[in-house]
Design a protein around this motif. Structure first.
Motif, PDB file in Angstrom:
ATOM      1  N   GLY A 203       0.834  -1.198   0.000  1.00 30.14           N
ATOM      2  CA  GLY A 203       0.000   0.000   0.000  1.00 30.14           C
ATOM      3  C   GLY A 203       0.867   1.245   0.000  1.00 30.14           C
ATOM      4  N   GLY A 204       0.428   2.245   0.765  1.00 35.84           N
ATOM      5  CA  GLY A 204       1.125   3.534   0.770  1.00 35.84           C
ATOM      6  C   GLY A 204       2.593   3.421   1.139  1.00 35.84           C
ATOM      7  N   ILE A 205       2.890   2.742   2.218  1.00 36.58           N
ATOM      8  CA  ILE A 205       4.300   2.616   2.618  1.00 36.58           C
ATOM      9  C   ILE A 205       4.982   1.514   1.801  1.00 36.58           C
TER      10      ILE A 205
ATOM     11  N   ILE B  22       4.048  -9.294  -0.495  1.00 33.40           N
ATOM     12  CA  ILE B  22       2.738  -9.928  -0.318  1.00 33.40           C
ATOM     13  C   ILE B  22       1.682  -8.873   0.019  1.00 33.40           C
ATOM     14  N   ASP B  23       0.560  -8.983  -0.642  1.00 37.34           N
ATOM     15  CA  ASP B  23      -0.588  -8.112  -0.318  1.00 37.34           C
ATOM     16  C   ASP B  23      -1.848  -8.835  -0.780  1.00 37.34           C
ATOM     17  N   LEU B  24      -2.880  -8.741   0.027  1.00 39.49           N
ATOM     18  CA  LEU B  24      -4.109  -9.469  -0.307  1.00 39.49           C
ATOM     19  C   LEU B  24      -5.053  -8.671  -1.188  1.00 39.49           C
TER      20      LEU B  24
ATOM     21  N   ASN C 176      -3.428   8.282  -5.693  1.00 39.94           N
ATOM     22  CA  ASN C 176      -2.805   9.581  -5.379  1.00 39.94           C
ATOM     23  C   ASN C 176      -1.555   9.444  -4.517  1.00 39.94           C
ATOM     24  N   ARG C 177      -1.258   8.254  -4.030  1.00 40.54           N
ATOM     25  CA  ARG C 177      -0.070   8.112  -3.193  1.00 40.54           C
ATOM     26  C   ARG C 177       0.666   6.802  -3.374  1.00 40.54           C
ATOM     27  N   GLN C 178       0.097   5.894  -4.090  1.00 37.86           N
ATOM     28  CA  GLN C 178       0.779   4.608  -4.284  1.00 37.86           C
ATOM     29  C   GLN C 178       1.286   4.610  -5.721  1.00 37.86           C
ATOM     30  N   PHE C 179       2.495   5.176  -5.850  1.00 43.05           N
ATOM     31  CA  PHE C 179       2.952   5.609  -7.176  1.00 43.05           C
ATOM     32  C   PHE C 179       3.374   4.473  -8.099  1.00 43.05           C
TER      33      PHE C 179
ATOM     34  N   SER D 297      -4.157  -6.982  -8.890  1.00 46.72           N
ATOM     35  CA  SER D 297      -3.458  -7.317  -7.639  1.00 46.72           C
ATOM     36  C   SER D 297      -2.378  -6.287  -7.315  1.00 46.72           C
ATOM     37  N   LYS D 298      -2.420  -5.780  -6.093  1.00 44.13           N
ATOM     38  CA  LYS D 298      -1.411  -4.794  -5.694  1.00 44.13           C
ATOM     39  C   LYS D 298      -0.007  -5.396  -5.752  1.00 44.13           C
ATOM     40  N   ALA D 299       0.110  -6.605  -5.197  1.00 44.28           N
ATOM     41  CA  ALA D 299       1.446  -7.212  -5.113  1.00 44.28           C
ATOM     42  C   ALA D 299       2.029  -7.401  -6.517  1.00 44.28           C
TER      43      ALA D 299
ATOM     44  N   SER E 144      -3.165 -13.172   1.693  1.00 45.91           N
ATOM     45  CA  SER E 144      -3.043 -12.626   3.048  1.00 45.91           C
ATOM     46  C   SER E 144      -1.832 -13.250   3.718  1.00 45.91           C
ATOM     47  N   VAL E 145      -1.105 -12.440   4.426  1.00 45.86           N
ATOM     48  CA  VAL E 145       0.091 -12.931   5.108  1.00 45.86           C
ATOM     49  C   VAL E 145      -0.289 -13.887   6.242  1.00 45.86           C
ATOM     50  N   THR E 146      -1.555 -13.890   6.610  1.00 42.69           N
ATOM     51  CA  THR E 146      -1.972 -14.794   7.687  1.00 42.69           C
ATOM     52  C   THR E 146      -2.337 -16.185   7.143  1.00 42.69           C
TER      53      THR E 146
ATOM     54  N   ASP F 155      -1.710  -2.158   7.537  1.00 44.89           N
ATOM     55  CA  ASP F 155      -2.635  -1.117   7.977  1.00 44.89           C
ATOM     56  C   ASP F 155      -3.618  -1.613   9.033  1.00 44.89           C
ATOM     57  N   ASN F 156      -3.343  -2.743   9.620  1.00 44.13           N
ATOM     58  CA  ASN F 156      -4.272  -3.192  10.670  1.00 44.13           C
ATOM     59  C   ASN F 156      -3.519  -4.007  11.709  1.00 44.13           C
ATOM     60  N   ARG F 157      -4.073  -3.983  12.911  1.00 39.93           N
ATOM     61  CA  ARG F 157      -3.364  -4.602  14.027  1.00 39.93           C
ATOM     62  C   ARG F 157      -3.338  -6.111  13.957  1.00 39.93           C
TER      63      ARG F 157
ATOM     64  N   ASP G 239     -10.524  -1.126  11.263  1.00 44.33           N
ATOM     65  CA  ASP G 239     -10.112  -1.764  10.024  1.00 44.33           C
ATOM     66  C   ASP G 239      -9.068  -0.953   9.273  1.00 44.33           C
ATOM     67  N   ASP G 240      -8.912   0.283   9.644  1.00 44.54           N
ATOM     68  CA  ASP G 240      -7.866   1.061   9.010  1.00 44.54           C
ATOM     69  C   ASP G 240      -6.850   1.456  10.041  1.00 44.54           C
ATOM     70  N   ASP G 241      -5.680   1.626   9.559  1.00 43.89           N
ATOM     71  CA  ASP G 241      -4.623   1.876  10.517  1.00 43.89           C
ATOM     72  C   ASP G 241      -4.700   3.252  11.123  1.00 43.89           C
TER      73      ASP G 241
HETATM   74  N1  LIG Z   1      -3.336  -9.694   6.152  1.00 44.65           N
HETATM   75  C1  LIG Z   1      -2.778  -8.998   5.174  1.00 44.65           C
HETATM   76  N2  LIG Z   1      -1.994  -9.629   4.280  1.00 44.65           N
HETATM   77  C2  LIG Z   1      -1.416  -8.952   3.265  1.00 44.65           C
HETATM   78  N3  LIG Z   1      -1.573  -7.627   3.072  1.00 44.65           N
HETATM   79  C3  LIG Z   1      -2.349  -6.963   3.917  1.00 44.65           C
HETATM   80  C4  LIG Z   1      -2.984  -7.616   5.020  1.00 44.65           C
HETATM   81  N4  LIG Z   1      -3.686  -6.686   5.706  1.00 44.65           N
HETATM   82  C5  LIG Z   1      -3.510  -5.521   5.067  1.00 44.65           C
HETATM   83  N5  LIG Z   1      -2.707  -5.675   3.994  1.00 44.65           N
HETATM   84  C6  LIG Z   1      -2.293  -4.650   3.027  1.00 44.65           C
HETATM   85  O1  LIG Z   1      -1.531  -3.644   3.666  1.00 44.65           O
HETATM   86  C7  LIG Z   1      -1.590  -2.483   2.837  1.00 44.65           C
HETATM   87  C8  LIG Z   1      -1.605  -1.270   3.734  1.00 44.65           C
HETATM   88  O2  LIG Z   1      -1.507  -0.136   2.935  1.00 44.65           O
HETATM   89  P1  LIG Z   1      -2.290   1.214   3.203  1.00 44.65           P
HETATM   90  O3  LIG Z   1      -2.213   1.522   4.645  1.00 44.65           O
HETATM   91  O4  LIG Z   1      -1.756   2.231   2.273  1.00 44.65           O
HETATM   92  O5  LIG Z   1      -3.776   0.803   2.909  1.00 44.65           O
HETATM   93  P2  LIG Z   1      -4.641   0.957   1.580  1.00 44.65           P
HETATM   94  O6  LIG Z   1      -5.737  -0.052   1.734  1.00 44.65           O
HETATM   95  O7  LIG Z   1      -3.812   0.867   0.360  1.00 44.65           O
HETATM   96  O8  LIG Z   1      -5.179   2.419   1.686  1.00 44.65           O
HETATM   97  P3  LIG Z   1      -6.497   2.978   2.392  1.00 44.65           P
HETATM   98  O9  LIG Z   1      -6.806   2.050   3.528  1.00 44.65           O
HETATM   99  O10 LIG Z   1      -6.090   4.336   2.861  1.00 44.65           O
HETATM  100  O11 LIG Z   1      -7.556   2.979   1.349  1.00 44.65           O
HETATM  101  C9  LIG Z   1      -2.826  -2.609   1.974  1.00 44.65           C
HETATM  102  O12 LIG Z   1      -2.446  -2.691   0.636  1.00 44.65           O
HETATM  103  C10 LIG Z   1      -3.477  -3.882   2.459  1.00 44.65           C
HETATM  104  O13 LIG Z   1      -4.081  -4.618   1.433  1.00 44.65           O
END
Ligand SMILES: Nc1ncnc2c1ncn2[C@@H]1O[C@H](COP(=O)(O)OP(=O)(O)OP(=O)(O)O)[C@@H](O)[C@H]1O
Ligand SMILES: [Zn+2]
Length: 701
Positions: free
Chosen positions: A28-30, A49-51, A60-63, A73-75, A97-99, A119-121, A614-616
């Motif tokens: 995602g962003g980072i 890895i990204d789900l 606008n920020r994930q260049f 797919s983001k990944a 998902s990394v889980t 972006d989530n705990r 659900d959001d960080d």
């Molecule tokens: N369990 C997981 N396994 C893999 N990737 C994950 C998991 N949980 C979250 N992510 C990924 O972590 C990334 C976090 O990036 P970011 O905080 O920029 O969120 P975003 O979803 O891209 O943006 P926003 O929430 O602001 O719309 C996301 O792309 C999200 O899909």
């Protein structure tokens, strides 16, 4: 390939970079910034890895993503884009998902360093556990608006992600949500619950119908009965959870739940609307004690709002996200969203799945915005635009591309330190909006924060005390609410310590008969020690049961990370001045900032409603060296032993409000709704910078 050019990095580091294998979790962003930095620094062997798939609002920020990538797919797209910087790099993308179970400890062990950009705990906790098990250094990062944070997590050397308590989420009593909302957020939470009741994972304590057991509704007993009794109330209508049908042949009472009822109505917009906004409100009005000192709600009915029924076409206003819709417009949006959601739900249901609410899913967001506003209208609460509701419902703090870029840059610099085993140079770093007294925007911790010996995750033999009403909690709730939701296990198994008795098995159907049993029926009583483990996370935890009789509105359990916390704490020693504080004391303070005042925090079955996480927003920002020590710590539901609390707790949004200069910036959300959002930024004069802040952080050799 900048750093791959000889001379940019010291030779030994360049070699290490070339040889190492790294994993990026989250694209995602980072994560996008991290991946780009890694490739440009000469890393050759990377997995990501990204789900998720790419959303328009990410662009606008994930260049690494462009318009043509939306929906992909983001990944995978991140991999393709990053390869264009260095086609020789070996990048493996996992759209997952990394889980997921295939990413076990052995997967994590393949890497020299793991960079997490989540972006989530829940996912962070999981990655934390996997890295601790695999004994691989983890560089954990997060941002929240202008605040950023990077920290190293290394078994035995530093604290882990779960060593420090996380702030309790803002909660609302169930009866406020169900009976007496007074703020827009109450209506938004109610609308999200309604979504879940109809289409999502059904959660017992997310009832949306009037709560007849509300203590506020109770007058003298006979009066209360008359007031809320379904039979004596004139129209005989009851809230949905109590809706009963007479079986014509044998007089049996058949209970129907909201979801089934809506389905039986074929999701007829008028019928559903009337049920939630007319009948249920009339029922609430009959709970007359609620309205003795409150303004009573005013029911609205479908026919008065949409006399000609709905249209199939999305009207113009539905896409005007900054407009505060009228109640009639809300009814239209409700009907259209309902239609789309019902179709999507029925499709999912056929595959045994449900919908999950997502602020970026248009009908889901429309539905919540419309329902929240109709309810606000009924209760005479200010209505909000869809845009505002989205940010409240999604718990959104606007993401700032620059903060992400800075944070990702620091993550990669920390990776260099890790590869060279320069641990003392891996102190946590906090990106701030304003310089501190030392002129630092990027504030490193004074020292590496060591592990918390009482941590229920990284301690040698992790143990917690669980205060729980064993006479009211069932095994299923122990699993879902305590082990999974609160302690973040994925597939827990539970044994009675020292015996072979399996109380809960992660194998399907092995212990299903225990699900509905109360804990005390399974001999889980005061003093019992449970041995819990999660095979996938390679995590064992002893749980010492401490029974208590919960009062009606009490939480049914609370997790105590240290048994001493069960005893009343003494008055804490006086606050030390900033100068007197040792680095250790600061660390202690950081740990305890939220545990101390709140006491043991809890999660519970009949718990107040939590704003979803659900959001960080769990960025921890320590502002050092200021006269007033300010901490911003977002945390979760666990507390650790109370220690002196000397810091002021603020939520990021509150911290922002104290800034003076206000600049309007564009929100990070959908393009079509890119109206201005107020965020605050302070002007920083170059002369304010007494020390080059980067010197503290960019410390490669
Ligand atoms: N369990 C997981 N396994 C893999 N990737 C994950 C998991 N949980 C979250 N992510 C990924 O972590 C990334 C976090 O990036 P970011 O905080 O920029 O969120 P975003 O979803 O891209 O943006 P926003 O929430 O602001 O719309 C996301 O792309 C999200 O899909
Ligand atoms: Zn820990």
């Amino acid at each position: 390939m900048a750093a791959a050019i000889d001379g940019v990095l010291p030779g030994t580091l360049q070699e290490l970079v070339k040889k190492s294998k790294v994993l990026v979790v989250g694209a995602g962003g980072i994560g996008c910034e991290v991946l780009k930095n890694l490739v440009l620094s000469g890393f050759h062997d990377i997995e990501i890895i990204d789900l998720d798939t790419i959303d328009l609002s990410n662009l606008n920020r994930q260049f690494l993503f462009h318009r043509e990538h939306v929906g992909k797919s983001k990944a995978r797209v991140a991999r393709e884009s990053a390869l264009s910087f260095n086609p020789d790099a070996k990048i493996i993308a996992h759209h997952d998902s990394v889980t997921a179970s295939q990413y076990g400890v052995s997967f994590f062990q393949k890497f020299d360093v793991i960079l997490s950009a989540l972006d989530n705990r829940a996912a962070r906790n999981h990655v934390n556990r996997m890295c601790l098990n695999a004994e691989v250094p983890l560089i954990e990062s997060g941002t929240s608006g202008y605040n950023g944070q990077v920290e190293l997590i290394k078994r035995g050397l530093t604290q882990c992600y779960e060593c420090t308590p996380k702030e309790k989420q803002r909660t609302f009593p169930g009866c406020t949500i169900r009976n007496t909302p007074s703020e827009p957020i109450h209506c938004i939470v109610w609308a999200k619950h309604l979504f879940n009741q109809l289409f999502g994972e059904s959660v017992d304590d997310e009832d949306i119908s009037p709560d007849a057991a509300d203590p506020d509704a109770q007058g003298p007993p006979q009066e209360a009965d008359a007031a809320v009794g379904g039979d004596g109330d004139g129209d005989g209508k009851k809230p949905m959870e109590e809706k009963e049908e007479e079986d014509a042949t044998n007089g049996n009472v058949v209970r129907i739940n909201t979801r089934q009822w809506a389905k039986d109505c074929d999701y007829d917009a008028g019928q559903l609307f009337n049920k939630f906004f007319d009948e249920d409100i009339n029922y609430l009005l009959k709970m007359s004690h609620l309205w003795t000192s409150r303004k009573p709600p005013v029911p609205v009915s479908w026919d008065t709002l949409v006399p000609e029924g709905t249209t199939d076409v999305q009207p113009e206003f539905a896409r005007q996200h900054h407009k505060v819709w009228t109640v009639e417009e809300c009814a239209h949006v409700f009907a259209n969203a309902l239609k789309e959601l019902a179709a999507a739900f029925l499709k999912q249901e056929a595959e045994g799945e449900t919908l999950s609410w997502d602020k970026d899913d248009q009908p889901a967001m429309d539905f919540v915005a419309a329902c929240a506003n109709v309810r606000s209208y009924i209760f005479n609460i200010e209505r909000k635009s869809r845009f505002e509701i989205k940010s409240m419902a999604g718990n959104i703090i606007p993401a700032i591309a620059t903060t992400n870029a800075i944070t990702a840059g620091i993550s990669v610099l920390r990776t260099f330190n890790v590869l060279q085993a320069k641990w003392e140079q891996c102190k946590a770093v906090y990106a701030r909006l304003r310089p501190n007294a030392r002129g630092q925007f990027l504030v490193p911790d004074a020292s590496l924060a060591g592990p918390n010996p009482n941590c229920y995750v990284c301690a040698l033999d992790p143990a917690i005390t669980l205060r729980i009403d064993t006479k009211r909690v069932h095994m299923k709730e122990l699993r879902d609410d305590v082990l999974i939701k609160t302690l973040n296990m994925l597939h827990p198994d539970v044994n009675m310590m020292g015996t072979a008795t399996i109380l809960l098995s992660s194998e399907e159907d092995e212990t299903t008969e225990n699900d509905s049993k109360l804990l005390h029926e399974l001999n889980v009583v005061d003093g019992t020690i449970l041995s819990c483990d999660d095979f996938h996370q390679n995590y064992n935890l002893s749980i010492i049961i401490s029974h208590f009789n919960a009062e009606r509105d009490d939480p049914l359990f609370e997790v105590v990370a240290d048994a001493k916390q069960l005893q009343p704490t003494k008055e804490q020693p006086k606050k030390e001045t900033a100068e007197e504080e040792t680095a250790k004391a600061k660390e202690e303070r950081k740990r305890s900032a939220n545990g101390a005042d709140d006491g043991p925090s809890t999660s519970k079955r009949s718990r107040p409603t939590e704003i979803e996480d659900d959001d960080d927003d769990d960025c921890l920002v320590i502002e050092e060296d200021n006269d007033e020590d300010v901490m911003i710590v977002a945390t979760d539901n666990l507390s650790v032993e109370s220690t002196p609390k000397t810091a002021i707790k603020r939520k990021p949004s509150e911290a922002m409000e104290e800034e003076e200069d206000i600049t309007e910036i564009l929100d990070s959300s959908d393009e079509e709704e890119a109206g201005p959002t107020k965020c605050k930024r302070s002007r920083i004069e170059p002369s304010d910078l007494k020390i080059d802040p980067l010197l503290e952080v960019i410390n490669i050799d």
